[in-house]
Structures are given as C-alpha cells and as structure tokens.
Design an enzyme around this catalytic site. Structure first.
Site, short mmCIF file in Angstrom:
data_model
loop_
_atom_site.label_atom_id
_atom_site.label_comp_id
_atom_site.label_asym_id
_atom_site.label_seq_id
_atom_site.Cartn_x
_atom_site.Cartn_y
_atom_site.Cartn_z
N MET A 195 -3.64 33.92 -0.71
CA MET A 195 -3.94 35.24 -1.26
C MET A 195 -4.65 35.15 -2.61
SD MET A 195 -3.09 37.16 1.12
CE MET A 195 -3.29 38.78 0.41
N ASP B 148 -3.00 27.70 -11.31
CA ASP B 148 -1.95 27.30 -10.35
C ASP B 148 -1.13 26.19 -11.00
OD1 ASP B 148 -0.48 26.40 -7.93
OD2 ASP B 148 -1.82 27.79 -6.93
N VAL C 43 1.74 34.23 -6.70
CA VAL C 43 2.47 32.97 -6.49
C VAL C 43 3.44 33.17 -5.32
CG1 VAL C 43 2.26 32.41 -8.95
CG2 VAL C 43 4.40 33.38 -8.09
N VAL C 44 4.18 32.11 -4.99
CA VAL C 44 5.06 32.18 -3.82
C VAL C 44 5.98 33.40 -3.85
CG1 VAL C 44 5.14 29.75 -3.16
CG2 VAL C 44 6.58 30.57 -5.04
N GLU C 45 6.39 33.82 -2.63
CA GLU C 45 7.21 35.04 -2.52
C GLU C 45 8.66 34.72 -2.87
OE1 GLU C 45 6.11 37.86 -2.38
OE2 GLU C 45 7.27 39.24 -1.16
N LYS D 260 8.66 34.39 -9.64
CA LYS D 260 7.76 35.42 -10.16
C LYS D 260 8.24 35.92 -11.53
CE LYS D 260 6.11 37.20 -5.66
NZ LYS D 260 4.69 36.94 -5.53
N SER E 104 4.63 41.10 -1.20
CA SER E 104 4.67 41.99 -0.03
C SER E 104 6.03 42.60 0.17
CB SER E 104 4.29 41.26 1.26
OG SER E 104 3.90 39.95 1.07
N ASN F 218 -4.18 40.20 4.11
CA ASN F 218 -4.73 38.92 4.52
C ASN F 218 -5.56 39.07 5.80
OD1 ASN F 218 -5.12 36.16 4.75
ND2 ASN F 218 -3.09 35.73 5.57
N GLU G 295 -2.78 48.26 -1.37
CA GLU G 295 -1.75 49.22 -1.77
C GLU G 295 -1.52 49.02 -3.27
OE1 GLU G 295 1.12 49.54 2.17
OE2 GLU G 295 1.46 47.91 0.79
N ASN H 283 3.94 48.08 5.66
CA ASN H 283 4.96 47.27 6.31
C ASN H 283 6.20 48.09 6.63
OD1 ASN H 283 3.53 44.94 6.53
ND2 ASN H 283 4.12 44.17 4.52
P1 NAD Z 1 0.72 30.50 -0.76
O1 NAD Z 1 1.92 29.69 -0.51
O2 NAD Z 1 -0.49 30.25 0.07
O3 NAD Z 1 0.27 30.34 -2.26
C1 NAD Z 1 1.12 30.39 -3.34
C2 NAD Z 1 0.49 29.61 -4.45
O4 NAD Z 1 1.24 29.84 -5.61
C3 NAD Z 1 0.44 28.11 -4.21
O5 NAD Z 1 -0.86 27.62 -4.44
C4 NAD Z 1 1.42 27.55 -5.22
O6 NAD Z 1 1.03 26.28 -5.70
C5 NAD Z 1 1.33 28.61 -6.30
N1 NAD Z 1 2.48 28.69 -7.18
C6 NAD Z 1 3.79 28.59 -6.89
N2 NAD Z 1 4.51 28.78 -8.00
C7 NAD Z 1 3.66 29.03 -9.01
C8 NAD Z 1 3.79 29.33 -10.39
N3 NAD Z 1 4.95 29.41 -10.96
N4 NAD Z 1 2.66 29.55 -11.11
C9 NAD Z 1 1.46 29.45 -10.53
N5 NAD Z 1 1.27 29.17 -9.24
C10 NAD Z 1 2.35 28.97 -8.48
O7 NAD Z 1 1.18 32.01 -0.67
P2 NAD Z 1 0.32 33.29 -0.33
O8 NAD Z 1 0.36 33.53 1.13
O9 NAD Z 1 -0.97 33.22 -1.02
O10 NAD Z 1 1.22 34.43 -0.98
C11 NAD Z 1 1.22 34.70 -2.35
C12 NAD Z 1 1.79 36.07 -2.57
O11 NAD Z 1 1.06 37.03 -1.84
C13 NAD Z 1 3.23 36.21 -2.13
O12 NAD Z 1 3.88 37.07 -3.01
C14 NAD Z 1 3.09 36.86 -0.76
O13 NAD Z 1 4.21 37.61 -0.38
C15 NAD Z 1 1.93 37.76 -1.00
N6 NAD Z 1 1.19 38.15 0.21
C16 NAD Z 1 0.94 37.25 1.18
C17 NAD Z 1 0.22 37.64 2.29
C18 NAD Z 1 -0.09 36.66 3.38
O14 NAD Z 1 -0.42 37.10 4.49
N7 NAD Z 1 -0.07 35.38 3.11
C19 NAD Z 1 -0.25 38.96 2.39
C20 NAD Z 1 0.00 39.84 1.35
C21 NAD Z 1 0.73 39.43 0.26
#
Ligand code: NAD
Length: 710
Positions: A324, A343, A402-404, A409, A431, A455, A464, A502
């Site tokens: 994302m 990152d 960053v990770v969910e 966060k 999300s 995505n 949103e 969602n």
């Molecule tokens: P991902 O796992 O692909 O990427 C997360 C990134 O965050 C990784 O590169 C990781 O190294 C980095 N990270 C982790 N901890 C960190 C920190 N403390 N500081 C900086 N970077 C850090 O995840 P994603 O799919 O890109 O999802 C990211 C966010 O977007 C989540 O909150 C997720 O819920 C939301 N989201 C995801 C989707 C989807 O379909 N993948 C859709 C909408 C929203």
C-alpha cells in the site's frame, strides 16, 4: 435568450456561435433544440448566405451531448421517446439540407448528441485545444446514439470502426479522429476560422460538399459475407465484456446491421426503434444516476461548512513501503507531489521503490504514461529509514501505511510527534483499526484522520477519508482535496468498524459462507453473484484477499456487530489447514501457477466438518440473501450518519467492490425493486437472524411508498 447567435461575415458566411447561457458546457435540451429550429428557419429563408460555420463559445467544450437531466427523466414509453428523438433528427436533417456548404469547428470536447450534430455538417475541423476529443459515451448510460450517430458514423468511417467507437464508448483525440476520417483536418485553434472559410470557398466552387452529402445518404454496400463476419465479431466482443448484462451495445450493433446497407432514412428508422426501447429503462436510469452521483462526488468538498478551505499540500511523507505504501507514494509522484518514503530497513525500502517503478513501467506499456513523465515523477521521490524521522519535519501530510498492528502504529505516531510540523496532518491507511482510538496517541487529534486507499492503489478509484471523533473539518477537506488531486474519488466516512465499504461488504461475505455451510455449492454462490453483476463471486473474492486476512478483518467487523453478524466456521478451518487462498495455492478452490482457480476435491472433507445442513439452495435464494444482507447493513450505515448521503453508500460500493453500476448501487437497487417488495423478501429470511430484519428507516420508507433516493 437564445443559445445560438448568428452573424454574417464579410464573405457572406453565417457564423453561428453556440453558447448556452448559465452553463459551463453546451448541452442539447428541448430549449436548445427550439433555438436550433428558429435559426434553421432563418437560414433556410435567406438568399444572402454562402456557407455556415458553427463554433462554440465555451472554452474546451464544443458540445457535451444531450441534456442528461432531460434524458434521465424520459418515461419508459416508446411513443413519447420517439417524438423527442424525432425533434433532434429533424434539426440535423435540416442542417444537412441547407443550400450551402457547412463546417463545424470543433475545438474542445464533442460528445454524444454533440458529435451527432457535427456529423450533420459537411465538414468537421479539429482545433488544438488539448480538451478536444470526439466520442459516443451513450452505452455508458445504457443508450445508443439516437440522433443518427450510428448511421452517419458508419457511412463516414465504415461499420467496423463505427461499431468499435460506439460499443467501447472510447473517445478519440484530434489526430486519431483525422486518421479515421471523422475530422476533415486539424490545425492550431487560432487558425480554425481562417481554414474553415478557405474550405467553404473551395467546396462551394468544387461542389465537394454535395458529394459528401450524397455519400452520407447512401447504403454502405457491405456484401453478405462481410456483414455476417463484421457483426458476429462485434457481438462476440461485446458479449465477452458485458456477459450479456448490458443491452445497449447489442442494440447499437442491431441498429447498424439493420440500417447500414439501406438508404440513410431507413437506417435512421432502425436506430430510432432500437433507441426507444432503451430510453427510460431501469438500466439506463441507473447509469444516468451513477453519472450524476459521480459528479456530486467530484464537487463534494467533504464537509457541510463551505467556509473551510483545504490547506496547501506541497510535500507528503509516506511511512511503510509495502504494497500500500508504495502504491500511495506512486500515486503522489505521478501527480508531481514531492514524496518522502520511509520504511524500517533498506531492503523493505528497495522493494517499495521497485514496486513504484514497476507500476509506472506497466503504465508506459499501455500508453498511460511516457518515459519522460516517469523520470519526472521519480525525480520527486526521496527515501529514508525510520531510525531518523527528522526528514518528515517539512511535510504537510504524512500517510502511515505500516503493518496492520495497532501497537506498531501508535508507537510510530508517538515517535513521530517531535518531528511533525505544528499544522501537519497525519493520516492512517488502516483498514480495520479505530481512528478515534488511535487518535489518543497523537498530540493533535484534530489533525489526525484515516485515508483508506484500496488495493491496487494504481487502479482503484476510491479513497475513504475517515473522520475520528476529533478530526477537524480542515483536516477532512485537505485530505479530500489531496485525494482528488491524485485523480481519486474520496468519500468521507465517520469512524466505525469496517468504515463504509468493508462494513457493508462483510455481511455479504459472511452470507456466502453461511450459504456454503447450509449446503450451497461454492460455484453456485459465485455464479449467482456474477449473474447479479459482481465482477467476481464472494468465494473467489475470499481466496483473492487471502483467507487469513479475511478471517482477521471479519473478526474485527463481526465482533463489533455481534447482534447480527454470523460467524462461519469454515474460514478458520481452512486457515488452520494452511489453505490461505490464491497466495498459498489453495483456499476454497485450488490454484495453478497462472492463478486460475479450479474445484479442489480436498475442500469436501473440510466443508463436511463445518456443514450444519445439506439442502439444495437455488440461485434466487442465494442472490436474495447475499444482497439483502448487504442492503440491511447499508441502510444502518446511512441511518447512523456514517456517511452524509445515500450517494456515498452507492458510489462507495460501485468504486470500492465493483458493485454493478447498471444496478445503480445497493440502495438504488432496493429503490428499483420497491421497498414493499424488499420487505416481503426480507420477511422470508428473517427467521435466519437479525441480519435480515428490516431497519426502521426501511419500514418508514415502505409505508411512505418512497425509496432511499426519494
Ligand atoms: P505490507 O506488509 O505490504 O507493508 C507494510 C510495510 O510496513 C512493510 O514494508 C514493513 O517493512 C513496513 N513497516 C512495518 N513496521 C514499520 C514501522 N514501524 N515503520 C515503518 N515501516 C514499517 O502491508 P500493506 O498491505 O501495505 O498494508 C499496510 C497498511 O495498509 C495496513 O494498515 C493495511 O491494513 C492497510 N491496507 C492494506 C490493504 C491491502 O489490500 N493490502 C488495503 C487497504 C489498506
């Protein structure tokens, strides 16, 4: 005041300027047609005119098309429509019969009915205004060109190209329009008039204009073999795209097939007959409604208070360079917004950068970006590691992706505080996590909100913008304006589990699992959803999203709405068996390397464990339950004020999950059925649980005999 002004030039040419008072663009409604009739009566009786030039008084727009407000309110009555159509056809026929050559100077968008008027002219010249494009968008609103467009276009450029133009409703730019022969020539805008005069003088002497007119009146002369090949190919292409759900492109093919080998008059009759059965139809009304809902969304600043203006966003930061974060950074870069991407380590960052480059390269491949634009976009990218957050201190907006994980966060937010500019906005792409709760970790909760991209960010239109309980109007309007700058369609949503899309999607996904556990076949469930118009069925969607992700997100949403949410066992069982969906090679279906899903015998044993019943469930029950469950939640979302307008619900689903636009959205679908019918269908399923209980607003609407849209 007439929309058309006539002036006689020194060369004795009638110079007509079309400039509809009080409107940004020229449209063709009944009042404008009356102006045309008056003008033509005048021109027909004059002896002193040697030619006609038509120009637009609107910069960037020649004629936008028929007046959609009028079109949207046509009753579903072929007789009424026939009369309305005939009026436009007469105007164009009278232009075509004027006793002198005519030329349309097209220096801006020329679409739909506008192009049909232009086709009535002997010549069309294109100007260099970058907004100049020509096309027939009618099938997008469930119609076909009805003022001779299908017949004149196939006589001018030939049936195969005309079919392509009409059935795909793709616009063509000036160069392409010249190449196709729709435009006689193209030139810089400031030379249009001079060239048009020269053309008229030449044509009057050579008699070319009369040849041009004759050609337009004649049959195109396809042999039987040519015709059967051309129309069979066109039908196959349309069916592959529409799955037979949209009648308009098929009707356009019928009209051209019936009319192209006959004189124009007979061709026009074939077109009118096809048109009158589409105008006023439910599909057309719904698609016109979607057009207006899209416009409303584009204009919506996001808050009621019109005195709040968006802050200037010059630089953004994106934290998290995963799927994302990379997508979000790429979207900003493409619009020239300087973006700093951070990152945890160089490896993650490089992966993110590669993803940005790859997305841009695939855009270049399909002609949506040039290599120069890619270089310019990438020159705005800077990157860093989160061990040093200080480079974020000049950012107007920071988007966290960053990770969910709530702890990760909120720790990041706390670490960020000393480095933020006092007026910086912090937005989370979460999300599932509550924006109001996470706002407790920041010093200025008014400057904190959700900005939920979908995505893949590159292709998904919806964003949103989520207001927490303390998010300020200023933050909301700034994020809304930023999303629009990225070419997205933002919808403002009050914080709640699942937000808008969602939250409404989950009851539908849950219901698919409930049906499965009661004995329905996974393929039958997917088939029913696709037959309704969804881009894919819910079972396939689960596999695509990933069953672990679906399980986790489902728990968050379902536990928040425990009174009505139905938890299925099957997801947990599949995840425990290591079947995570497409990404792991197996979920509900088995996947080959090319990503194609096939029935997997191994599913049966797991399904057996989870089945509470084994009954045959027909397609009608499947469809009803999937979409009624969705509808009840949508009505609750509206009643709770999660969004400000029913349009937001319908557009959110159309843009966010591909809900079929021809149904107008879930609320408009209910309106189309009629609230009485909706309640009676719900009563059949009410014993299954509260998820099928009509909401209070639904009952009220039923007794008032109204719908969500009035
Ligand atoms: P991902 O796992 O692909 O990427 C997360 C990134 O965050 C990784 O590169 C990781 O190294 C980095 N990270 C982790 N901890 C960190 C920190 N403390 N500081 C900086 N970077 C850090 O995840 P994603 O799919 O890109 O999802 C990211 C966010 O977007 C989540 O909150 C997720 O819920 C939301 N989201 C995801 C989707 C989807 O379909 N993948 C859709 C909408 C929203």
């Amino acid at each position: 005041m007439s929309a058309l002004t006539l002036e006689l030039t020194q060369e004795k040419l009638a110079r007509v300027v079309f400039d509809l008072p009080g409107s940004k663009v020229n449209t063709l409604g009944q009042a404008v047609l009356a102006d045309w009739e008056q003008l033509l009566t005048d021109l027909e009786s004059r002896q002193d005119v040697r030619g006609l030039l038509l120009l637009s008084g609107k910069p960037g727009n020649f004629i936008a098309g028929a007046d959609l407000k009028e079109l949207g309110s046509i009753p579903a009555s072929p007789d009424v429509t026939r009369k309305l159509v005939q009026r436009g056809l007469n105007v164009i026929a009278r232009i075509e019969r004027l006793p002198f050559p005519t030329v349309a100077l097209i220096d801006g968008s020329c679409l739909g009915g506008g192009l049909e008027v232009a086709l009535g002219f002997d010549y069309r010249l294109g100007g260099s205004n970058p907004k100049t494009e020509l096309g027939f968008p009618e099938v997008k609103i469930g119609l076909i060109p009805g003022w001779g467009g299908t017949q004149r276009m196939c006589r001018i450029i030939g049936p195969p190209l005309a079919l392509d133009l009409i059935c795909t409703s793709e616009n063509v730019k000036t160069d392409k329009a010249c190449e196709l022969g729709i435009l006689f020539n193209a030139m810089p805008s400031d030379r249009l008039e001079e060239e048009a005069k020269r053309l008229l003088a030449w044509s009057a002497t050579s008699g070319d204009w009369q040849d041009t007119r004759r050609k337009k009146q004649q049959p195109v002369g396809l042999s039987e073999d040519q015709a059967s090949f051309i129309f069979a190919v066109a039908r196959a292409q349309v069916l592959a795209k529409t799955k037979g759900q949209l009648p308009a492109p098929m009707a356009a093919i019928d009209a051209i097939e019936k009319g192209c080998n006959k004189p124009l008059d007979e061709g026009l009759k074939a077109e009118t007959e096809a048109f009158v059965h589409l105008a006023g139809s439910t599909i057309s009304r719904n698609l016109i409604a979607v057009f207006f809902m899209t416009q409303r969304l584009q204009k919506d600043p996001g808050v009621a208070n019109a005195s709040v203006h968006p802050a200037n966003v010059e630089r953004v930061g994106v934290v998290g360079a995963g799927i994302m974060g990379a997508g979000i950074a790429g979207a900003h870069l493409r619009r020239g917004v300087p973006t700093l991407l951070l990152d945890v380590n160089a490896g993650a960052l490089n992966k993110g950068k590669d993803a940005i480059v790859q997305t841009m390269q695939s855009r270049i491949k399909i002609g949506r970006m040039s290599p120069e634009e890619m270089l310019a976009a990438l020159s705005q990218l800077s990157t860093g590691i989160i061990s040093d957050l200080s480079p974020l201190n000049d950012r107007d907006v920071i988007i966290e992706a960053v990770v969910e994980n709530e702890d990760v966060k909120t720790k990041l937010y706390r670490d960020l505080q000393p480095h933020l500019r006092p007026d910086a906005i912090l937005a989370s792409n979460t999300s599932t996590i509550s924006i109001t709760r996470m706002a407790q970790a920041v010093e200025k909760p008014e400057n904190f909100a959700g900005m939920h991209f979908f995505n893949p960010v590159d292709r998904m239109q919806l964003v949103e913008v989520i207001r927490g309980s303390k998010t300020s109007d200023a933050t909301v309007v700034t994020l809304v304006a930023l999303a629009k700058r990225l070419g997205k369609s933002p919808i403002v949503v009050r914080d709640c589990p699942g937000f808008l899309v969602n939250r409404i999607l989950f009851p539908y996904m849950n219901e698919s699992l409930a049906l499965l556990e009661e004995g329905a076949d996974p393929r039958a469930i997917d088939k029913a959803a696709v037959a309704f118009g969804m881009p894919m069925g819910p079972i396939t969607l689960n596999d695509l999203v990933g069953l672990d992700t679906a399980l986790y997100a489902g728990r968050v949403v379902n536990s928040a709405f425990a009174d009505r949410a139905r938890n299925a066992r099957i997801l947990g069982e599949l995840v425990a068996a290591g079947r995570l969906g497409q990404k792991s090679g197996a979920g509900f279906y088995g996947y080959s390397k090319d990503g194609k899903g096939a029935d997997d015998p191994a599913l049966a044993a797991i399904l057996e464990k989870c089945r509470s019943a084994q009954r045959t469930i027909d397609a009608e029950e499947i469809t009803d339950r999937l979409f009624l469950a969705m509808l009840v939640e949508a009505s609750l979302v509206l009643a709770e004020g999660i969004v400000r307008d029913p349009t937001d619900v319908d557009m959110g689903l159309i843009l966010g999950i591909g809900f079929p636009a021809f149904r107008g959205g879930i609320l408009r679908w209910a309106d189309t059925l009629g609230m009485d019918k909706v309640l009676s269908r719900l009563s059949k399923y009410e014993p299954l649980g509260k998820r099928f209980q009509p909401t209070e607003p639904m009952r009220q609407l039923a007794s008032a005999k109204r719908g969500f849209f009035g």
